[in-house]
Enzyme design. Structure first.
Site, PDB file in Angstrom:
ATOM      1  N   ASN A  78      17.303 -20.318  11.891  1.00 36.94           N
ATOM      2  CA  ASN A  78      16.684 -19.056  12.099  1.00 36.94           C
ATOM      3  C   ASN A  78      15.512 -18.277  12.593  1.00 36.94           C
ATOM      4  OD1 ASN A  78      20.056 -19.339  12.344  1.00 36.94           O
ATOM      5  ND2 ASN A  78      20.469 -18.861  10.726  1.00 36.94           N
ATOM      6  N   GLU A 115      26.586 -23.906   8.279  1.00 36.85           N
ATOM      7  CA  GLU A 115      25.819 -23.327   8.718  1.00 36.85           C
ATOM      8  C   GLU A 115      25.802 -23.592  10.240  1.00 36.85           C
ATOM      9  OE1 GLU A 115      23.373 -19.169   7.295  1.00 36.85           O
ATOM     10  OE2 GLU A 115      22.093 -20.865   8.133  1.00 36.85           O
ATOM     11  N   ALA A 160      16.850 -16.348   0.364  1.00 38.44           N
ATOM     12  CA  ALA A 160      16.393 -17.443  -0.311  1.00 38.44           C
ATOM     13  C   ALA A 160      16.408 -18.410  -1.245  1.00 38.44           C
ATOM     14  CB  ALA A 160      15.247 -18.339   0.800  1.00 38.44           C
ATOM     15  N   ALA A 161      16.874 -17.418  -1.907  1.00 36.18           N
ATOM     16  CA  ALA A 161      16.520 -17.850  -3.861  1.00 36.18           C
ATOM     17  C   ALA A 161      17.451 -18.683  -4.068  1.00 36.18           C
ATOM     18  CB  ALA A 161      16.304 -16.289  -4.901  1.00 36.18           C
ATOM     19  N   GLY A 162      19.171 -19.114  -3.415  1.00 36.42           N
ATOM     20  CA  GLY A 162      19.944 -19.896  -3.496  1.00 36.42           C
ATOM     21  C   GLY A 162      18.765 -20.908  -3.118  1.00 36.42           C
ATOM     22  N   ASP A 163      18.844 -21.111  -1.362  1.00 39.93           N
ATOM     23  CA  ASP A 163      18.352 -21.983  -1.120  1.00 39.93           C
ATOM     24  C   ASP A 163      16.957 -22.468  -1.322  1.00 39.93           C
ATOM     25  OD1 ASP A 163      20.194 -21.521   1.437  1.00 39.93           O
ATOM     26  OD2 ASP A 163      18.800 -20.579   2.426  1.00 39.93           O
ATOM     27  N   LYS A 188      19.224 -21.381   6.494  1.00 42.93           N
ATOM     28  CA  LYS A 188      19.312 -22.417   5.039  1.00 42.93           C
ATOM     29  C   LYS A 188      19.297 -23.588   4.954  1.00 42.93           C
ATOM     30  CE  LYS A 188      23.398 -21.512   2.562  1.00 42.93           C
ATOM     31  NZ  LYS A 188      22.592 -21.018   1.731  1.00 42.93           N
ATOM     32  N   GLY A 189      19.471 -24.335   6.439  1.00 44.71           N
ATOM     33  CA  GLY A 189      18.975 -25.831   6.607  1.00 44.71           C
ATOM     34  C   GLY A 189      17.308 -25.741   6.118  1.00 44.71           C
ATOM     35  N   ALA A 190      16.560 -25.433   7.324  1.00 41.80           N
ATOM     36  CA  ALA A 190      15.570 -24.662   7.600  1.00 41.80           C
ATOM     37  C   ALA A 190      14.512 -24.409   5.916  1.00 41.80           C
ATOM     38  CB  ALA A 190      15.113 -24.161   8.818  1.00 41.80           C
TER      39      ALA A 190
END
Length: 315
Positions: free
Chosen positions: A23, A152, A259-262, A52-54
Site C-alpha cells: 500500500n 489484506e 506498523a507496531a503489530g507488523d 501489512k504484507g510489505a
C-alpha cells in the site's frame, strides 16, 4: 500435521516468504482522533510506504532474514515506487505481480498526539492477488522456512498460501488483520502461529471479550500457537507447549503505533526462521515493536537489527 522444524541453526539468517498487501499510506497527524461525523484539523501530513504484507516483509528483512514476497501492485507510480523500495531492502520481488486493471492499494491513516491511530484501507491491486498467483510460486514456498500471511488479500488466496505451506511442511504465521468475522474452521489446523491483536482475537473467537479466553478458544479450534498482541500491555501466548503466559511490554512513550503489530509479526517470523525458541523470538519482536512506536510512520519506523537494545538474555 504440524510444520517440520526445517530451519537453520539458531542465530543464522532464515528464509521468510510473505504473501500480502502493498500500500501507499496517506498519514494525517491530529491532536486527537475524530469522533463520528466530526471534522478535525491536521497539523502534519505525509505519504509513506505501507501495507501489512510489505511492512512485515521489511521488518523480517531488517532483522537479517532472507525475504521473498508474493503480492500485487498497480501499474502506476505508487506501485513502481513501492516495489523499488522493497527491492532496496534486499527483498526478492520477483513474485510481485503488476495489475493492469487495479491501482496500487492505499491506506488513509489518522494519528493522534497520543500515538493512537485510525485506518481506512482501499485494497486496490491487493484484491487482484489470486490463488492461482500463489500456486504459481510453489518454488518460493519450497525455498523458505516460514510463510507469513495477513487478511489484506482475498481469503481464497490466503487459504491457498496456508495450505501450500502446510503441504510443504513450512512454519506458518497468520496475522488476521483486518478481521471481520471468525476464520473458517478448516483454516485453523493450517496455522502454527496465529497473531491477532486484542480486538481481532475477540472477533475471531465469536465475541469473547477477554484476550486469554479468546486465545484459548482459538487454540482449541486448531491453531498451534495463539499470540494476542495487547499494545502497551504486552502479549498473551498460549500453545502446544505453553499453558498460557503474559509477557509485559517494555515501558516506552509511544508517538505512533502504526506498523507496531507488523513489526512484531515480521521480527517474530525472522527469529523463528533463524531457529530461535518462541520465547526468544517474542522477546526480539517485543523489543522491535517498542522501538517502532517511538517513531513516526509505517515502514520508516521499523527498526533494523543493529538498532535494537538486545540484552544477552534474549539472544
Amino acid at each position: 500435521m504440524h510444520a517440520k522444524t526445517n530451519v537453520t541453526a539458531a542465530g543464522q539468517p532464515g528464509r521468510v516468504l510473505v504473501i500480502g498487501s502493498i500500500n501507499t499510506d496517506f498519514v494525517a497527524r491530529t491532536r486527537r482522533l475524530p469522533q463520528a461525523g466530526e471534522t478535525v484539523l491536521s497539523h502534519a501530513f505525509e505519504t509513506v510506504p505501507g501495507g501489512k504484507g510489505a511492512n512485515q516483509a521489511i521488518a523480517a528483512a531488517r532483522m537479517g532474514a532472507r525475504v521473498a514476497m508474493i503480492g500485487c501492485a498497480g501499474r502506476d507510480a505508487f506501485g513502481a515506487q513501492r516495489v523499488r523500495e522493497l527491492a532496496a531492502e534486499g527483498i526478492d520481488c520477483a513474485g510481485i505481480e503488476v495489475s493492469e486493471t487495479h491501482p496500487t492499494g492505499i491506506a488513509m491513516i489518522t494519528v493522534s498526539e497520543a500515538g493512537e491511530n485510525s485506518i481506512v484501507v482501499a485494497s486496490g491491486s491487493n484484491a487482484a492477488l489470486s490463488p492461482a498467483s500463489v500456486l504459481a510460486q510453489t518454488d518460493r514456498f519450497r525455498a523458505c522456512d516460514v510463510v507469513v500471511c495477513q487478511l489484506e488479500t482475498p481469503p481464497d488466496t490466503v487459504h491457498a498460501a496456508l495450505a501450500t505451506a502446510r503441504r510443504l511442511g513450512k512454519i506458518t504465521v497468520l496475522n488476521p488483520g483486518p478481521a471481520t468475522q471468525p476464520l473458517p474452521l478448516h483454516w485453523m489446523p493450517l496455522i502454527d502461529y496465529l497473531v491477532p491483536n486484542e480486538s481481532e482475537a475477540s472477533i475471531l473467537a465469536d465475541g469473547l471479550p477477554n484476550a486469554e479466553d479468546a486465545a484459548l478458544a482459538l487454540h482449541r479450534a486448531g491453531a498451534r500457537h495463539v499470540i494476542v498482541t495487547l499494545g502497551a500491555r504486552g502479549v498473551y501466548v498460549i500453545g502446544d507447549a505453553v499453558e498460557g503466559a503474559h509477557h509485559p511490554a517494555l515501558p516506552v512513550r509511544a508517538v505512533d503505533t502504526t506498523a507496531a503489530g507488523d513489526t512484531f509479526v515480521g521480527v517474530l517470523a525472522a527469529q523463528l526462521a533463524a531457529g530461535c525458541t518462541l520465547d526468544a523470538a517474542m522477546a526480539h519482536a517485543q523489543i522491535a515493536a517498542s522501538v517502532c512506536v517511538q517513531h513516526h510512520g509505517a515502514q520508516p519506523s521499523i527498526p533494523r537489527r543493529d538498532a535494537l537494545p538486545i540484552s544477552a538474555s534474549v539472544r
